[in-house]
Each structure stands twice: as structure tokens, then as C-alpha cells.
Design an enzyme around this catalytic site. Sequence first.
Site, mmCIF file in Angstrom:
data_model
loop_
_atom_site.group_PDB
_atom_site.id
_atom_site.type_symbol
_atom_site.label_atom_id
_atom_site.label_comp_id
_atom_site.label_asym_id
_atom_site.label_seq_id
_atom_site.Cartn_x
_atom_site.Cartn_y
_atom_site.Cartn_z
ATOM 1 N N ARG A 121 13.258 -10.754 -14.609
ATOM 2 C CA ARG A 121 13.138 -9.983 -13.380
ATOM 3 C C ARG A 121 11.793 -9.254 -13.386
ATOM 4 N NH1 ARG A 121 15.093 -9.837 -8.255
ATOM 5 N NH2 ARG A 121 15.954 -7.840 -7.635
ATOM 6 N N THR A 394 15.191 -17.268 -1.775
ATOM 7 C CA THR A 394 15.456 -17.332 -3.221
ATOM 8 C C THR A 394 15.872 -18.771 -3.455
ATOM 9 O OG1 THR A 394 16.130 -14.992 -3.456
ATOM 10 C CG2 THR A 394 17.029 -16.478 -5.077
ATOM 11 N N THR A 412 13.279 -16.120 -7.602
ATOM 12 C CA THR A 412 12.983 -15.592 -6.271
ATOM 13 C C THR A 412 11.618 -14.940 -6.176
ATOM 14 O OG1 THR A 412 13.905 -14.164 -4.539
ATOM 15 C CG2 THR A 412 14.030 -13.323 -6.773
ATOM 16 N N ASP A 436 13.948 -4.321 -3.466
ATOM 17 C CA ASP A 436 15.284 -4.340 -4.077
ATOM 18 C C ASP A 436 15.589 -3.053 -4.847
ATOM 19 O OD1 ASP A 436 16.177 -6.675 -3.010
ATOM 20 O OD2 ASP A 436 15.842 -7.901 -4.781
ATOM 21 N N SER A 465 19.374 -6.658 -8.750
ATOM 22 C CA SER A 465 19.367 -7.968 -8.080
ATOM 23 C C SER A 465 20.794 -8.395 -7.758
ATOM 24 C CB SER A 465 18.742 -8.993 -9.027
ATOM 25 O OG SER A 465 18.883 -10.296 -8.512
ATOM 26 N N SER A 466 20.896 -9.314 -6.825
ATOM 27 C CA SER A 466 22.211 -9.928 -6.557
ATOM 28 C C SER A 466 22.299 -11.324 -7.161
ATOM 29 C CB SER A 466 22.442 -10.032 -5.050
ATOM 30 O OG SER A 466 22.489 -8.756 -4.480
ATOM 31 N N GLY A 485 20.512 -16.145 -1.371
ATOM 32 C CA GLY A 485 21.248 -15.550 -0.241
ATOM 33 C C GLY A 485 21.326 -14.042 -0.278
HETATM 34 N N1 GLY Z 1 15.691 -10.533 -4.245
HETATM 35 C C1 GLY Z 1 17.063 -10.780 -4.072
HETATM 36 C C2 GLY Z 1 17.859 -10.390 -5.262
HETATM 37 O O1 GLY Z 1 17.366 -10.450 -6.364
HETATM 38 O O2 GLY Z 1 18.977 -9.983 -5.116
#
Ligand code: GLY
Length: 600
Positions: A121, A394, A412, A436, A465-466, A485
Amino acid sequence: MQMFAPTFGLRSPAFAGMTAERRFAAGLLLAGLFFSSFAFADARREQPPSHPDGAAIASAHTLATAAGVQMLRQGGNAFDAAIATSAALSVVEPISSGLGGGGFFLLHDAKTGKDVFVDARETAPAAAKPEEYLLENGDFNRDRAENGPWAAGIPGLPAAFVHMADKYGRLPLKTTLAPAIKLAREGFPVYARLVRGYASRRAVMERYPGTRAVFLVNGASLKEGDIFKQPDLARTLETLAAKGRDGFYRGEVAEKLLAGVAAEGGRWTAQELAGYRVREREPISFQYRGWRVVTSPPPSSGGIALAEMLQILQGWDLRKLDPAHRIHLTVEAMRRAFRDRTFYLGDPDFVKIPQRVLSSLDYAAGLRATIHPDKATPSDLLSGEETPLEDEETTHFSIIDADGNRVAATQTVNLTYGSGLIPPGTGVLLNDEMDDFALKPGTPNAFGVMGYDANAPKPGKRMLSSMTPTFMESPDRVAVLGTPGGSRIITMVLLGVLGYDDGLDAQAVAALPRYHHQWMPDEIEAESGAIAPAVATELKAMGHGLDLPGDEAAGGRGSSHVWGNLQTVLWDRKTNTLSTGSDPRNTVGRGEVLEAVKAK
Ligand code: GLY
């Protein structure tokens, strides 16, 4: 049955000298052994194989899948294929991910049997203090959070390639990055999604000379079918292949990145670029109805949310429920998990996350007890405020190889074409992942999700993050799945897990119609086909707000779009067959990507 050689019978020398009774008893014993050996052999046949006969890759673009396949054919393993696929996606899907962004790689190492989560990340630059994202009147400066240099975190993807090559791969980076270098240098055909995305981000992208130099040819933007060449990106990839980490985070490429950020008014330092490191973290794992689910720990919010939701839902047999009650209960689980996401989750290197509690069975049981079987819980009883949902980019790919190694990877640059900024001479499109973070506490980000202290930016901290790359494993089946998404990633993966548990095949899982609830806004958003009209009526009667396709005429906002790009591979251990599922919504080269390859 070679173990019963013909000579090993009652006339065999082994029985010489025995009395008739003894021979009879020995005969019975032998018969027993013989038949139980059949049974034993049958049981052995039923033992699931330890690895598949081939390998499978599903990604969002056929050229990226082909890059991974090429590595397997050259003697590489799933981790080499992952580097090649990831790098190729960075070239052919710049709208979604790239060297200027980050990602999560969930790995299963068949040799050790261990699962590991490689966290690549992005991290916050030291200059990115919350006050930098406020306008003079104190309002949130959305432009800064989403566009240009202040939107960008320090990239993680190049470091992930080096880390995986050093620790898990069999092939050198020169080999695994070669397909991406070729695609960048020789180009690939532009497809509709790239053109649509560019049109939506054109004003931002054309602010920056470095981006114009890449995306405009004689002043014109790319059209579908044009061949898109990225020679600067090819050179950057070559430098990374030749010099490893120092090829990106120090030296010539790093200098250009720093200069390009500074020229647009941003502030990155050489030290924070050189200091970027991936983290290896222990994945979250839990049981759901006979499946072992292995998924993403913080700074992903997805794994904890998935554990909460599935462990809440474990209290019911969803397959026996009518559609309205199944959706009602699933939505109530989503609502509760997203509420917790908002308050508790962030970078575990910076904040103490009550991970053990949130992902425990007892906590799930407590949340389950708060769910009324026939009535929606208004989200404002769980506190919060209304927020919009927006679009996202993403990408995800899934791999399993012939040794049983697995990779689930989601990567992403955040929103469509990230920050829009390419530092001149690098070909590297920077992310806009800073959005984010909870840059202004309690203010929704582009996905409508909020956060507070746990996700406040700090120098070197990773934004929540998701992204939820996930494995699921039962005695019969092993699945690898994930999707892009934004905040909807988490609920798509949930629906994917439920789909596999329902017995769906990989392609059906990728195609499942989707619905989503994220606590705020307090409504169920659904794709066409996800909620039948009669079911919608029942859900409304239970008190649910609905945002459905076609609702615009009735004054609703309406979900006129579809979302996600789920990529999954499935190994059926019973038949020892592999299959892939590629989302029919957004996969390029659909059908061609559904490739199972025999590894060497
Ligand atoms: N940038 C979307 C996520 O990491 O959730």
C-alpha cells in the site's frame, strides 16, 4: 492392486506347514485384509489431491493474463506469474493501477503451506498534513485530495515486484518484467473503457505536461483501436528490472519523480521515497460453514469486515431463506461491518485496532442479536451521516499454479487514472490514494466512506483500503477471488464467497448480480437483476431504503450503472479440474482470459 501379487495366496510358501484351521483363519484374515485394502485404496483415491494438474489465471485483461501464462511456461511459479501479470496490467490498464500506485498480494506458498499478505500500500508523504487538504474557509479541498501531486502517496507496487521476486519467485525480474516492457514499448490496442475513463478525467490529466506527453498524440487523445505506446514507462520498467528497488526508489527514476511532483507544487522527499518498504502481514483467517477463508488484514478493511459479515450470517442457513430475508440479513451484516470500518480501522503500524475482537465469533454473535429478523435497523441508530457514492477504478487478478501456490492480488491507483499526474520522463501515472485517508474526519471520501482518527494521515502511514484479495478452501474446492470497486469490493467479495458456498461455478460467481450497503448512505444499492421487483417491495416493507436501476422516474437516484470486475480461479479437488471466472462487466478479451494452462 499390485500390492496383492499372485504368488501371495493360500498356496504361497508363507502358509506352508499350517494346520487346516490355521489356514482357514489365515485365509479369513487375508480376505479381511484384501477387502479392507480395497476400502483403504478407495479412501486413498478420495483424498483430495495436494495440487492441481495445471494452472489458471484470471485477470482483467487478456494481455496481462498472457504475460502470467508466459512465465508459467518458462518454468516460473504463481509468484513469477503474479509479477508479470501485475506489471502488464500496469501497462495495459493505466486507468486502474500501475507502478505509481500500490496493491495487496495474498500468497499461499505450497512448499510451506503458509499464507502471507504482502502489503504494498502507498504511504503518506510527511508534507501531507490534514490542514493541507482544507480550503481557506475550512471546507474540504476535494481537488487536492483527488487530483495532482498532493493526492499521491509514495508508490508501493515496484517494491512489491522486487520483494516477491527475491523471496518467492524462481525467475529474475528481467524475465518477469519482460512482457510488460514489450507491451509498453510496442503498444497495445486502446479499448473502450480507457477512452471513456479518459474523457471523464481529461480536464485533470491535461493540466500536466508529463501526462499530456503520454496520452496525447499530435494534440489528440487516444481513440479505441489506436496503438498506445509508453516508451518512458518501458524504460522505467527496464531500470527496475536491472537495478531492483534502487531502479525506482533512488537514482534517475526517483529524481524524475521528485522533480515532477515538485514542479506541480507537491512535496515529496528523496528519503521517504528511498525509505518505502513493503510489509508482510499475517492474513485474517476464519471458518465459514466448512470453508476456511483467508483474507486481507489491515490496512485493508476488507478482511475484518468479511469476517464480521460471514460470522454474523453463519447464524442462519441463507440457502433456506426466501430472497427478501436473505438480502435483508446480508444487508444488516454489511451495515454493521461498515459502521465498524468507519471508526476502528486504519494502518496497524500506527493505530491499535481491536482486530481480535472485531473478527471474533462472540462479537459476531452480539451483532447478530441486534438484527431484527423482519425489520431494517436504521443506520442512524448506529449513528452517522448521509454520503454519496461515486465511481472507482482498481484491478484484481487470481492465480493458482501446478504446485498449488496461489496469488490473490488487488492493485490500484485509486480513482480513474489516479491523480492524473505523470512526472515527465517516467511514464509513471501517480495514484490519488491520499483520498483514502480520513483527510477531514467525518467527511466522506470519493467512495462515500468516512473515517476518523484511526485513519488520519501521518508521515509514512498507509491509508485504509477496501481491497480484499481472498482465498477460500474446503475439502472439495479451493477458490481465489477479488475485485476492484472501492468500498463495494468488500460486499462483492462477500457475495462471491456466498456464491461459492451456494455451489456456483467460477464464471457464475464472477457474473453474480450485486447489491451493496455501506451503513451510510442508508440504502441498498443494487445492479439490475440483483433484486426482483417483488423482493424490493418486501424489503421496503421491512424498512430498507433502496436505490435501484430505473428508480429515477420515481424520484429516486437510481443505480444506473454496474460495478466491479471480479476475477476468480477455482480448483475443484474432487475432479482435479481448474476453471476461471472473469467478470462479464469489464474484462477485456472476455473468454480469452479464461485460460487454464498446464505448467511445466
Ligand atoms: N483505493 C481503493 C481502496 O484501496 O479501497
